[in-house]
Design a protein around this motif. Structure first.
Motif, PDB file in Angstrom:
ATOM      1  N   ARG A 117     -17.530 -20.014  14.677  1.00  0.00           N
ATOM      2  CA  ARG A 117     -18.819 -20.104  13.988  1.00  0.00           C
ATOM      3  C   ARG A 117     -18.679 -19.760  12.513  1.00  0.00           C
ATOM      4  O   ARG A 117     -19.279 -20.395  11.649  1.00  0.00           O
TER       5      ARG A 117
ATOM      6  N   PHE B 271     -23.300 -24.877  16.479  1.00  0.00           N
ATOM      7  CA  PHE B 271     -23.845 -23.531  16.316  1.00  0.00           C
ATOM      8  C   PHE B 271     -25.237 -23.555  15.658  1.00  0.00           C
ATOM      9  O   PHE B 271     -25.444 -22.933  14.613  1.00  0.00           O
TER      10      PHE B 271
ATOM     11  N   THR C  78     -27.246 -21.037  20.527  1.00  0.00           N
ATOM     12  CA  THR C  78     -26.262 -21.191  19.455  1.00  0.00           C
ATOM     13  C   THR C  78     -24.861 -21.516  19.948  1.00  0.00           C
ATOM     14  O   THR C  78     -24.245 -22.498  19.535  1.00  0.00           O
ATOM     15  N   ASN C  79     -24.304 -20.685  20.811  1.00  0.00           N
ATOM     16  CA  ASN C  79     -22.911 -20.888  21.220  1.00  0.00           C
ATOM     17  C   ASN C  79     -22.728 -22.045  22.194  1.00  0.00           C
ATOM     18  O   ASN C  79     -21.600 -22.475  22.438  1.00  0.00           O
TER      19      ASN C  79
ATOM     20  N   LYS D 144     -15.717 -17.673  19.856  1.00  0.00           N
ATOM     21  CA  LYS D 144     -16.814 -18.485  19.332  1.00  0.00           C
ATOM     22  C   LYS D 144     -17.289 -17.959  17.980  1.00  0.00           C
ATOM     23  O   LYS D 144     -17.689 -18.742  17.105  1.00  0.00           O
TER      24      LYS D 144
ATOM     25  N   SER E 218     -26.032 -18.838  25.890  1.00  0.00           N
ATOM     26  CA  SER E 218     -24.903 -18.186  25.230  1.00  0.00           C
ATOM     27  C   SER E 218     -25.296 -17.847  23.796  1.00  0.00           C
ATOM     28  O   SER E 218     -25.307 -18.697  22.915  1.00  0.00           O
ATOM     29  N   GLU E 219     -25.693 -16.612  23.610  1.00  0.00           N
ATOM     30  CA  GLU E 219     -26.127 -16.070  22.325  1.00  0.00           C
ATOM     31  C   GLU E 219     -27.237 -16.903  21.676  1.00  0.00           C
ATOM     32  O   GLU E 219     -27.091 -17.416  20.561  1.00  0.00           O
TER      33      GLU E 219
ATOM     34  N   ALA F  82     -13.975 -25.486  16.590  1.00  0.00           N
ATOM     35  CA  ALA F  82     -15.015 -25.627  17.609  1.00  0.00           C
ATOM     36  C   ALA F  82     -14.972 -27.053  18.158  1.00  0.00           C
ATOM     37  O   ALA F  82     -14.574 -27.987  17.463  1.00  0.00           O
TER      38      ALA F  82
ATOM     39  N   ASN G 223     -16.478 -14.682  23.565  1.00  0.00           N
ATOM     40  CA  ASN G 223     -17.523 -14.517  22.555  1.00  0.00           C
ATOM     41  C   ASN G 223     -16.916 -14.326  21.168  1.00  0.00           C
ATOM     42  O   ASN G 223     -17.437 -14.837  20.172  1.00  0.00           O
TER      43      ASN G 223
END
Length: 438
Positions: free
Chosen positions: A37, A122, A415-416, A33, A398-399, A115, A30
């Protein structure tokens, strides 16, 4: 910080120490990421057990430690520091260390944590409109807005993809990590977060223009001013009601409003102090509001740092009330009612038929909140970060950070996972939207 790193590229070395508040933030994947982001180019230490925090006697987020070229701590600052103050301080240090002959300008390079390539990068927020069969996606790290059908066929791309704050046609206009949006007729209003601005997208004329913000992060916490002359601070989401935009001003810990007929903008709720205290609009305290919606009678907002869902009356003489949430350090993943409920850093929400649908971001879940009963329960997600379609209680996100509801479906900015997920409100079945034509 990013601007200073560019200006003092050969003099200033930044090392981020990530001493996480929320359990989700301690997980290496996390954190990685998050580094991607925010496009960080400096090294980041995952201080899981607060060892570095304790060694440097830190007490607040953020804490800035200043270390000279010989490795000695020469200063400490707790809390935010404006760019101007920071710039003055660094320039004085550079001059002093140059005079002492101890400043080493040998370039130091790091491999940037990129990324993966994907259609979206994202995505922060999403707006679904059943009447026009359109879906609007803030493709945040691609610095653009995608306009598609609800089935995922791309119709338009708003923005060149380069970071910036240039008005003009869809192909030449630029954004900087846009987030929340609201559709009013054929106008799309966008919270252009890292430009600290509000943009208006004319979908018929295919033109983009700034209506609030100067491009500079501002400190204003009271009063109103002309939109184009007033500095904003990390606007994250938008709602609309009777001629006014309501802005979740995350960086200021306030809600703001903008009268679209006069162009004036200013604080609407929150004193600017970061905490969770209910009361009259002007004196209540908020903590990083990052999502906002309305049922036509009041505003509802996700108060991220207090892991709370709160409301603000649309009557300017009204109050802020907490529906769910206890404070800055009360968080977790517990369904139920009243003070038993725990969330973990929710970022997005949408109101539909008396229910609030909430992106409980750091718990990787979508939850239903019943405001009148002050209750909450999990609708989608098994609580593990992942990318799995299927039955609601087995699906993985994921988030997730943004939600919108149209045509019996809930559209989710996952988002992730760099994806838009779609869930049926009746069955809870989750699928990943296949975008085409981009």
């Amino acid at each position: 910080m990013r601007k200073l790193e560019q200006i003092y590229a050969n003099e200033l070395m930044v090392v981020g120490v990530h001493s996480a508040k929320f359990p989700n933030e301690k997980v290496k994947d996390n954190l990685q990421k998050a580094v991607q982001r925010y496009e960080l180019e400096h090294p980041v230490v995952n201080d899981v057990d607060f060892q570095v925090w304790q060694q440097y006697a830190c007490r607040a987020w953020p804490t800035l430690m200043f270390i000279d070229p010989l490795g000695k701590v020469i200063g400490k600052h707790e809390g935010e520091l404006s760019y101007e103050q920071f710039d003055t301080l660094i320039s004085q240090m550079v001059a002093e260390f140059d005079e002492a002959g101890i400043l080493d300008r040998t370039p130091v390079t790091f491999v940037k944590d990129e990324a993966p390539d994907s259609t979206l990068s994202f995505p922060g927020k999403v707006v679904a409109d059943a009447d026009s069969n359109r879906l609007f996606i803030s493709d945040s790290n691609h610095n653009r807005i995608i306009v598609a059908t609800l089935d995922g066929e791309a119709l338009k791309v708003v923005g060149s993809g380069e970071p910036g704050m240039i008005d003009g046609s869809f192909g030449t206009a630029t954004f900087d990590h846009p987030q929340g949006m609201v559709l009013v007729g054929n106008l799309l209003y966008v919270a252009d977060a890292e430009n600290h601005a509000i943009r208006r997208v004319d979908l018929a004329a295919e033109q983009v223009e700034i209506i609030a913000g100067t491009g500079t992060q501002g400190p204003m916490r009271e009063g109103t001013g002309p939109g184009l002359q007033t500095e904003l601070n990390s606007p994250w989401d938008l709602a609309f009601h009777e001629g006014s935009l309501y802005i979740a001003m995350a960086g200021m810990h306030q809600l703001w409003s903008m009268d679209l007929s006069t162009g004036t903008v200013g604080p609407y709720a929150g004193s600017g102090r970061e905490s969770l205290e209910d009361g009259p609009l002007a004196s209540a305290t908020l903590a990083q509001p990052s999502g906002i919606t309305s049922d036509g009678n009041r505003l509802y907002f996700a108060d991220s740092e207090t892991s709370a869902v709160r409301s603000a009356d649309l009557d300017p003489h009204g109050r802020v009330r907490t529906i769910i949430g206890l404070g800055l350090f009360e968080f977790g993943d517990v369904d139920g009612s009243d003070h038993n409920i725990r969330l973990q850093h929710p970022i997005g929400l949408a109101h539909h038929d008396g229910t609030i649908y909430l992106a409980d971001t750091y718990n990787h879940k979508i939850k239903k909140v019943l405001p009148e009963m002050r209750s909450s329960f999990t609708m989608l997600g098994n609580g593990q970060a992942g990318d799995r379609d299927g039955a609601g209680n087995q699906a993985q996100f994921s988030e997730p950070s943004g939600l919108s509801i149209a045509g019996g479906k809930i559209y989710i900015a996952d988002t992730n996972n760099h994806a838009i997920r779609v869930a049926d409100l009746e069955s809870g079945e989750v699928v990943t939207l296949k975008l085409s034509g981009i």
